[in-house]
Enzyme design. Structure first.
Site, PDB file in Angstrom:
ATOM      1  CG  HIS A   1     106.051  77.597 -58.349  1.00  0.00           C
ATOM      2  ND1 HIS A   1     105.124  77.089 -57.737  1.00  0.00           N
ATOM      3  CD2 HIS A   1     106.936  76.513 -58.798  1.00  0.00           C
ATOM      4  CE1 HIS A   1     104.909  75.708 -57.731  1.00  0.00           C
ATOM      5  NE2 HIS A   1     106.157  75.553 -58.298  1.00  0.00           N
TER       6      HIS A   1
ATOM      7  CE  LYS B   1     105.240  66.870 -58.697  1.00  0.00           C
ATOM      8  NZ  LYS B   1     105.976  68.206 -58.774  1.00  0.00           N
TER       9      LYS B   1
ATOM     10  NE  ARG C   1     111.767  72.301 -54.067  1.00  0.00           N
ATOM     11  CZ  ARG C   1     110.949  71.520 -54.319  1.00  0.00           C
ATOM     12  NH1 ARG C   1     109.836  71.841 -53.795  1.00  0.00           N
ATOM     13  NH2 ARG C   1     110.893  70.506 -54.960  1.00  0.00           N
TER      14      ARG C   1
ATOM     15  CB  SER D   1     102.568  72.335 -55.270  1.00  0.00           C
ATOM     16  OG  SER D   1     103.198  73.614 -56.178  1.00  0.00           O
TER      17      SER D   1
END
Ligand code: PNS
Length: 161
Positions: free
Chosen positions: A18, A42, A91, A129
């Site tokens: 990030h 999440k 990514r 994360s």
């Protein structure tokens, strides 16, 4: 006119991946808002306030970066701060489908706000994360993927003294 961007995410917690995107966005835009939002898919480990504190600590060397919590739609936040662009990191191919849905929905809500994708630095393309939390939970090594402040916050969550 000021060039304003929003770097949105759940940042639970912030990683070097990030930070790389936020730093690069801060070189292109006059102001970058890091917006801590709810991802309804999440479960959170850190409270929104804890996430903001960690982001503030690790971005304090970037004077044009401001961190905010927003309870609502990303596009509403962008309108509130008069941002012209949303900046996200990409990514791998596996990110693509979700990111395309997110961008298409945001474009339907407000077609004047552009979403810009930056390819994540190769060193960080494997970091998420969720994985960082899993490794930290079982006592694995995370110092290469998160800053020291985040590492100690994670250790505090999983091994409270
Ligand atoms: O870091 P993440 O979890 O990939 O970020 C996803 C996030 C928080 C940017 C996304 O879930 C989001 O924008 N949440 C706020 C609500 C919203 O605007 N959703 C998109 C339209 S459905």
């Amino acid at each position: 006119m000021k060039r304003i961007a929003v770097c949105p995410g759940s940042f639970d917690p912030i990683t070097y991946g990030h930070i790389d995107i936020i730093e690069r966005a801060s070189r292109i835009f006059d102001v970058v808002y890091v917006s801590v939002l709810k991802n309804s898919a999440k479960e959170g480990l850190f409270t929104p306030q804890e996430r903001v504190e960690l982001i503030n600590e690790v971005t304090k060397g970037l004077p044009n970066v401001e961190v905010r919590i927003f309870n609502g739609l990303l596009i509403d936040f962008c309108e509130e701060v008069e941002a012209q662009a949303i900046v996200r990191g990409l990514r791998a191919v596996s990110d693509f489908e979700y990111e395309m849905q997110l961008t298409s929905m945001n474009r339907k809500l407000n077609s004047t706000i552009e979403t810009i994708y930056m390819m994540t630095n190769n060193n960080y393309s494997f970091i998420s994360s969720s994985m960082v939390k899993e490794v930290a939970k079982y006592g694995g090594k995370i110092e290469d993927v998160v800053p020291p402040q985040v590492e100690s916050a994670l250790r505090g969550k999983f091994n409270p003294q």
